[in-house]
Design a protein around this motif. Structure first.
Motif, mmCIF file in Angstrom:
data_model
loop_
_atom_site.group_PDB
_atom_site.id
_atom_site.type_symbol
_atom_site.label_atom_id
_atom_site.label_comp_id
_atom_site.label_asym_id
_atom_site.label_seq_id
_atom_site.Cartn_x
_atom_site.Cartn_y
_atom_site.Cartn_z
ATOM 1 N N VAL A 233 -10.522 40.659 -27.071
ATOM 2 C CA VAL A 233 -9.204 40.674 -26.433
ATOM 3 C C VAL A 233 -9.241 39.895 -25.121
ATOM 4 O O VAL A 233 -8.365 39.074 -24.835
ATOM 5 N N PHE A 234 -10.272 40.132 -24.321
ATOM 6 C CA PHE A 234 -10.336 39.507 -22.998
ATOM 7 C C PHE A 234 -10.591 38.009 -23.096
ATOM 8 O O PHE A 234 -9.856 37.207 -22.512
ATOM 9 N N PHE A 235 -11.629 37.616 -23.814
ATOM 10 C CA PHE A 235 -12.032 36.211 -23.807
ATOM 11 C C PHE A 235 -11.051 35.315 -24.553
ATOM 12 O O PHE A 235 -10.762 34.197 -24.107
ATOM 13 N N VAL A 236 -10.530 35.780 -25.692
ATOM 14 C CA VAL A 236 -9.537 34.977 -26.402
ATOM 15 C C VAL A 236 -8.250 34.903 -25.580
ATOM 16 O O VAL A 236 -7.644 33.841 -25.447
ATOM 17 N N GLY A 237 -7.854 36.027 -24.997
ATOM 18 C CA GLY A 237 -6.661 36.026 -24.157
ATOM 19 C C GLY A 237 -6.797 35.125 -22.957
ATOM 20 O O GLY A 237 -5.833 34.473 -22.536
ATOM 21 N N GLN A 238 -8.006 35.047 -22.380
ATOM 22 C CA GLN A 238 -8.217 34.238 -21.187
ATOM 23 C C GLN A 238 -8.066 32.747 -21.435
ATOM 24 O O GLN A 238 -7.875 31.975 -20.490
ATOM 25 N N LEU A 239 -8.128 32.313 -22.686
ATOM 26 C CA LEU A 239 -7.908 30.898 -22.965
ATOM 27 C C LEU A 239 -6.487 30.483 -22.579
ATOM 28 O O LEU A 239 -6.220 29.300 -22.349
ATOM 29 N N GLY A 240 -5.593 31.471 -22.482
ATOM 30 C CA GLY A 240 -4.227 31.170 -22.087
ATOM 31 C C GLY A 240 -4.092 30.655 -20.666
ATOM 32 O O GLY A 240 -3.050 30.098 -20.302
ATOM 33 N N LYS A 241 -5.144 30.795 -19.850
ATOM 34 C CA LYS A 241 -5.072 30.311 -18.472
ATOM 35 C C LYS A 241 -5.024 28.790 -18.404
ATOM 36 O O LYS A 241 -4.665 28.226 -17.363
ATOM 37 N N TYR A 242 -5.374 28.113 -19.504
ATOM 38 C CA TYR A 242 -5.315 26.658 -19.504
ATOM 39 C C TYR A 242 -3.907 26.137 -19.809
ATOM 40 O O TYR A 242 -3.655 24.939 -19.710
ATOM 41 N N ILE A 243 -3.005 27.034 -20.195
ATOM 42 C CA ILE A 243 -1.622 26.656 -20.451
ATOM 43 C C ILE A 243 -0.835 26.809 -19.153
ATOM 44 O O ILE A 243 -0.981 27.823 -18.462
ATOM 45 N N PRO A 244 -0.034 25.818 -18.764
ATOM 46 C CA PRO A 244 0.745 25.950 -17.530
ATOM 47 C C PRO A 244 1.563 27.228 -17.510
ATOM 48 O O PRO A 244 2.183 27.608 -18.500
ATOM 49 N N GLY A 245 1.562 27.901 -16.366
ATOM 50 C CA GLY A 245 2.206 29.197 -16.243
ATOM 51 C C GLY A 245 1.158 30.270 -16.071
ATOM 52 O O GLY A 245 -0.007 30.081 -16.428
ATOM 53 N N SER A 246 1.560 31.410 -15.539
ATOM 54 C CA SER A 246 0.594 32.449 -15.190
ATOM 55 C C SER A 246 0.571 33.615 -16.163
ATOM 56 O O SER A 246 -0.303 34.470 -16.062
ATOM 57 N N LEU A 247 1.524 33.670 -17.103
ATOM 58 C CA LEU A 247 1.682 34.878 -17.920
ATOM 59 C C LEU A 247 1.030 34.793 -19.290
ATOM 60 O O LEU A 247 0.964 35.810 -19.985
ATOM 61 N N TRP A 248 0.549 33.601 -19.698
ATOM 62 C CA TRP A 248 -0.001 33.490 -21.052
ATOM 63 C C TRP A 248 -1.199 34.398 -21.296
ATOM 64 O O TRP A 248 -1.282 35.044 -22.350
ATOM 65 N N PRO A 249 -2.162 34.501 -20.367
ATOM 66 C CA PRO A 249 -3.289 35.403 -20.635
ATOM 67 C C PRO A 249 -2.871 36.861 -20.797
ATOM 68 O O PRO A 249 -3.343 37.552 -21.703
ATOM 69 N N VAL A 250 -1.982 37.332 -19.914
ATOM 70 C CA VAL A 250 -1.591 38.745 -20.000
ATOM 71 C C VAL A 250 -0.763 39.004 -21.256
ATOM 72 O O VAL A 250 -0.910 40.055 -21.897
ATOM 73 N N LEU A 251 0.084 38.048 -21.653
ATOM 74 C CA LEU A 251 0.854 38.236 -22.883
ATOM 75 C C LEU A 251 -0.064 38.307 -24.093
ATOM 76 O O LEU A 251 0.126 39.144 -24.993
ATOM 77 N N ALA A 252 -1.074 37.437 -24.116
ATOM 78 C CA ALA A 252 -2.018 37.454 -25.237
ATOM 79 C C ALA A 252 -2.806 38.756 -25.262
ATOM 80 O O ALA A 252 -2.994 39.368 -26.321
ATOM 81 N N GLN A 253 -3.272 39.210 -24.100
ATOM 82 C CA GLN A 253 -4.029 40.453 -24.051
ATOM 83 C C GLN A 253 -3.166 41.655 -24.413
ATOM 84 O O GLN A 253 -3.643 42.598 -25.052
ATOM 85 N N MET A 254 -1.905 41.634 -24.019
ATOM 86 C CA MET A 254 -1.008 42.734 -24.371
ATOM 87 C C MET A 254 -0.826 42.846 -25.881
ATOM 88 O O MET A 254 -0.875 43.942 -26.452
ATOM 89 N N GLU A 255 -0.618 41.702 -26.535
ATOM 90 C CA GLU A 255 -0.399 41.730 -27.979
ATOM 91 C C GLU A 255 -1.669 42.086 -28.737
ATOM 92 O O GLU A 255 -1.638 42.866 -29.693
ATOM 93 N N MET A 256 -2.807 41.518 -28.326
ATOM 94 C CA MET A 256 -4.068 41.833 -29.005
ATOM 95 C C MET A 256 -4.478 43.274 -28.725
ATOM 96 O O MET A 256 -5.022 43.957 -29.597
ATOM 97 N N GLY A 257 -4.246 43.745 -27.500
ATOM 98 C CA GLY A 257 -4.566 45.129 -27.183
ATOM 99 C C GLY A 257 -3.709 46.116 -27.938
ATOM 100 O O GLY A 257 -4.174 47.207 -28.311
ATOM 101 N N ARG A 258 -2.454 45.755 -28.194
ATOM 102 C CA ARG A 258 -1.560 46.657 -28.921
ATOM 103 C C ARG A 258 -2.080 46.933 -30.317
ATOM 104 O O ARG A 258 -1.910 48.041 -30.855
#
Length: 308
Positions: free
Chosen positions: A77-102
């Protein structure tokens, strides 16, 4: 549909990560040409350890909030979600972690809380560690960044669980959400801070392995590298509009490394560091995904309230 969205997310994240690297490829190649293979390998190992420290920081906070995850599932959840930090914007990692964590039974609000608590923990611990190490290795190196250290007292207040819980409760009420079932405790915060500090030390060793081949060696250079990396990374964290702090961290690192390296060499060190971290992110995400798949379906193996 969920699997398709995850694939699209990974492809977009990898595309932006490749764009960051390609933009300065000639300088990156020249920098790596000056490194020995063992320095590059040691630097990558240290980055993986540092990323593991970041994952354990987040996992400690999430567990303290009431959602302990098995190590393999949490790492995915953490490492795959953290790949979202390379996408412009600040919310992609947390959105990915929220969905995978759910999918693992973690409420979205709890995932978001753990994510946003990780940032001040890393920022505060990084600023404190950089101040101590830079003063020990080169007293004048931290002076130009004294304004950043003014945040330390503010962040120290954020480490008090009663304050954190009050702020979280207020925010959830304003959003019309239910309060957290389990408040943050001092024990959980201390555990998160401990993992964060270990992560910063590993990041410093990663930079020390690089600058060793570029002309800065010895115990003082290692101590200085810990502080230089932590400070430059904290300055990058403060810049939320740039993918993964791209550019900001490198500029800060070049400036902070000035006492031990000339400008051209410092630029090479900053770019090499950038590439090693990108490789570390990809390696950790891939290994975590394989480990979780080998362990089977994490939703079937996960037992609420029990961590591995």
């Amino acid at each position: 549909m969920r699997r398709l969205l995850r694939v699209v997310f990974l492809l977009v994240a990898l595309g932006f990560g490749a764009w960051v690297v390609a933009g300065q490829w000639d300088a990156v190649r020249a920098g790596f040409a000056r490194l020995s293979w063992w320095s590059a390998a040691l630097s990558l190992v240290a980055v993986v350890a540092a990323l593991g420290g970041g994952m354990m920081t987040w996992r400690a906070l999430l567990a303290d909030l009431g959602s302990p995850l098995p190590l393999r599932a949490g790492a995915k959840v953490f490492f795959v979600g953290q790949l979202g930090k390379y996408i412009p914007g600040s919310l992609w990692p947390v959105l990915a972690q929220m969905e995978m964590g759910r999918e693992l039974g973690v409420p979205r609000a709890r995932s978001a809380t753990a994510f946003f608590l990780t940032l001040p923990v890393q920022l505060g611990s990084g600023l404190v560690l950089s101040g101590v190490t830079l003063l020990a290795a080169s007293p004048g190196a931290a002076a130009p960044y004294a304004w950043a250290f003014l945040l330390v007292p503010v962040l120290a207040v954020a480490f008090e669980p009663r304050v954190v819980n009050a702020v979280i409760g207020f925010g959830l009420r304003r959003l019309g959400r239910e309060p957290l079932e389990r408040p943050l405790t001092r024990r959980g915060m201390i555990a998160a801070l401990g993992w964060a500090l270990l992560g910063w030390v590993a990041y410093g060793l990663h930079l020390a392995a690089i600058v060793h081949d570029l002309g800065a060696s010895g115990p003082s250079a290692v101590v200085f590298s810990v502080g230089a990396f932590a400070l430059s990374w904290c300055l990058g964290i403060m810049t939320f509009v740039v993918p993964a702090g791209a550019g900001v961290r490198e500029v800060a690192m070049v400036a902070v490394l000035a006492p031990v390296l000339d400008r051209g060499t410092a630029i090479a060190a900053a770019l090499c560091s950038r590439i090693v971290i990108v490789l570390g992110d990809l390696l950790c995400a891939g290994l975590a995904g394989l480990a979780a798949r080998r362990a089977g379906d994490p939703r079937r193996d996960h037992t609420p309230g029990k961590a591995v």
